[in-house]
Write an enzyme that holds these catalytic residues in place. Structure first.
Site, short mmCIF file in Angstrom:
data_model
loop_
_atom_site.label_atom_id
_atom_site.label_comp_id
_atom_site.label_asym_id
_atom_site.label_seq_id
_atom_site.Cartn_x
_atom_site.Cartn_y
_atom_site.Cartn_z
NE ARG A 1 15.38 -54.61 24.06
CZ ARG A 1 14.96 -54.23 25.26
NH1 ARG A 1 15.77 -53.50 26.03
NH2 ARG A 1 13.78 -54.54 25.71
CE LYS B 1 4.96 -40.91 22.78
NZ LYS B 1 5.49 -42.15 22.17
CD GLU C 1 13.72 -54.75 20.77
OE1 GLU C 1 13.51 -53.53 20.67
OE2 GLU C 1 13.50 -55.39 21.83
#
Length: 615
Positions: free
Chosen positions: A395, A283, A367
């Site tokens: 969610r 990244k 979640e």
């Protein structure tokens, strides 16, 4: 002479470019991304990490006939460059400009609109089933990060797809991070795979040698199927979970080696059943500031590309106030725990995690699990505080209802980024939470008007013996400990008015004050009530029934505070102001508020028209 990106005919021209030309292209793309995102803001580190992978995808496959689905989608900038949208980067994430996520209405190459994690494999499985039913011949590719692979939905899809044997190529972009660094068993399994390519190489070598000696060799190879599992587990610690789920596993592959990535994609293209390619990327690759701090450069505002520092220094934010307050509360009460779904730093819990590592839990992008995990803690006598963005908490709606509120457990939901959030657009606005939370029994729903009120609400919430949700916006806030007052659960009147009353939820109090100041110039006297408790509905500040009431909320009108207020107000005239029944696009918040009539000037004009029939 190197061409500008705008001079290429993408994606067609990629097909004829040499490997050397493609390598040069990676430098041009990274320079372009740094230049553009430093001006507009956006997701930088994730895109710098997938440059080679995206080039290889468009080199090997034929988009849009072959369908590429980007999980979450914040890493789709390179894809947009390679599908003819270079010019759009001047308006990236701005009102009326190009989205920072895949949008089918923006390009035929954006196959599926994304913005939340762990959805790409499910969408790919559905598209593959449709392709097979219709007898079509095209490839379907899902690109998913290792962070998204911590979401349970991804495994539901892998299980279904592996069982169906329908051809889909899943590319696991493994950079070791989501927004916070990845944790858990899945992350450890991938770490093992990164350093253990022995199984794949051994399997290839045995097959090649045996098949070179004809039928006998083929028979021996087929006979080795029974022993394959032992070889696999011996060479690959923890086993290859993907092959257990029915996928042919290829990798790990260096995601920044173009030649290797192109080769493995070609191999996958010729497979007949589901394939998972494990690609290792970094990244922030190619920009030293992002490489050193990929979390900081995951999503950024405008910055100086030389130093990496923000162009505009930010003030105190709601997230920071939340984090500092929870840390202080935890110092006083050893039962208080904090839970994050892969966003500990982003939600302000970095300090808590360092001071109380045994009471901080980052469960990954999961979640649903986060909420039920909190329920388990609460059931066992702890006081969990769950910090999740409003849009992502959607969610876990069933878990909020069934696992927390049904049992009336003392879980505090700290709902960050509630209301309009700006440049990330439809998938990230937190405009549903007042609607989806205020209908749940046993749940208290609070919305602070400022940083100080957030502090006092958190202190209040941890004293209650039931579930509490505190929703607060993205961005800066005012907070002064010298002005801190205890929260008492009542909405409070800021001012009296003889012509109209404005009941403003949370941060909309500032908007209401702006409306009142404009109405004064029109000779209209407006009263203001600060709505800090949305549920249970608290109406003690109601007085003169002859005065019309305007409710103001940073939420959809449908099912929000205003509609519930109107239902309880009897014959009183009530006008609800909030966001309309449509998905709100990306853009800066002030522009969106102006467009949808929720800025002080527009609201004042509306009230004038209603009361006097004039603007």
């Amino acid at each position: 002479m190197t061409k500008k990106l705008s001079q290429y005919r993408f994606p067609e021209e990629l097909k004829s470019m040499s490997l050397e030309d493609l390598e040069l292209l990676t430098y041009s793309i990274r320079d372009f991304l740094i230049e553009k995102v430093s001006k507009t803001g956006g997701h930088l580190a994730s895109n710098l990490g997938v440059v080679e992978l995206t080039i290889a995808l468009h080199k090997v496959f034929d988009s849009p006939k072959d369908k590429i689905i980007w999980d979450v989608g914040h890493q789709s900038y390179v894809h947009k460059i390679l599908t003819g949208r270079v010019e759009g980067f001047d308006t990236l994430r701005q009102s009326g400009g190009m989205s920072g996520f895949p949008k089918a209405k923006e390009s035929v190459h954006d196959i599926f609109d994304t913005g939340h994690s762990s959805t790409s494999i499910s969408a790919a499985a559905g598209m593959a089933a449709a392709r097979d039913i219709k007898g079509e011949n095209n490839e379907i590719i899902a690109v998913i990060g290792d962070g998204s692979l911590t979401g349970g939905m991804a495994y539901e899809a892998l299980n279904n797809l592996g069982d169906s044997k329908s051809k889909v190529i899943v590319i696991l972009n493994d950079n070791g991070m989501s927004i916070s660094r990845n944790i858990g068993g899945v992350s450890q399994h991938l770490n093992n795979l990164r350093v253990s390519d022995g199984y794949v190489n051994a399997k290839k070598s045995i097959k090649n040698k045996l098949q070179h000696i004809g039928k006998v060799g083929n028979s021996i190879y087929e006979g080795l199927d029974a022993a394959k599992e032992k070889v696999k587990y011996a060479l690959m610690p923890g086993g290859v979970i993907f092959e257990e789920l029915g996928f042919t596993y290829l990798g790990p592959v260096d995601g920044h080696n173009l030649s290797d990535v192109i080769e493995v994609l070609e191999q996958a293209k010729h497979a007949k059943e589901p394939v998972l390619i494990h690609v290792i990327t970094q990244k922030g690759k190619g920009y030293i500031n992002a490489e050193r701090n990929p979390g900081k450069f995951h999503g950024v505002g405008p910055f100086d590309p030389e130093t990496g520092k923000p162009v505009k220094a930010s003030g105190l934010t709601y997230s920071q106030v939340f984090g500092k307050t929870v840390l202080k509360l935890a110092e006083k009460d050893s039962r208080i725990c904090a839970i994050s779904a892969a966003m500990g730093e982003a939600t302000g819990l970095g300090g808590f995690a360092k001071k109380f590592p045994n009471r901080f839990f980052d469960v990954g992008i999961a979640e649903q699990h986060a909420v039920t995990f909190a329920a388990g803690l609460a059931k066992s006598g702890m006081k969990p505080i769950v910090a999740i963005y409003s849009s992502f908490l959607q969610r876990a709606y069933d878990q909020i209802i069934e696992d927390v509120c049904l049992q009336n457990l003392p879980v505090v939901f700290a709902i960050d980024r509630a209301g309009i959030v700006g440049a990330d657009g439809e998938t990230h606005h937190g405009l549903f939470d007042l609607t989806y939370l205020s209908s749940v029994p046993n749940l208290t729903v609070l919305t602070p008007t400022c940083g100080n009120e957030l502090v006092s609400m958190l202190e209040y919430a941890v004293t209650l013996n039931g579930p509490v949700a505190i929703r607060y916006p993205r961005g800066e806030c005012s907070a002064d400990e010298g002005l801190l007052e205890p929260y008492d659960g009542f909405n409070w009147r800021l001012s009296e008015g003889k012509d109209v009353d404005i009941w403003a939820c949370g941060r909309m109090l500032d908007t209401a004050i702006g409306v009142k100041n404009r109405l004064v110039l029109k000779g209209i006297d407006a009263g203001i009530v600060a709505v800090t408790q949305v549920k249970p509905l608290e109406l003690s500040a109601l007085d003169d029934e002859s005065i019309p009431v305007y409710t103001l909320e940073d939420n959809y009108i449908a099912g929000g505070f205003g509609e519930k207020f109107k239902g309880a107000a009897g014959n009183r005239k009530v006008i609800n102001l909030g966001w309309p029944d449509s998905f709100i696009e990306h853009g800066d918040c002030s522009t969106l508020e102006k467009k949808y009539g929720l800025d002080p000037e527009s609201i004042a004009e509306r009230i004038c028209e209603d009361i006097e029939g004039k603007a």
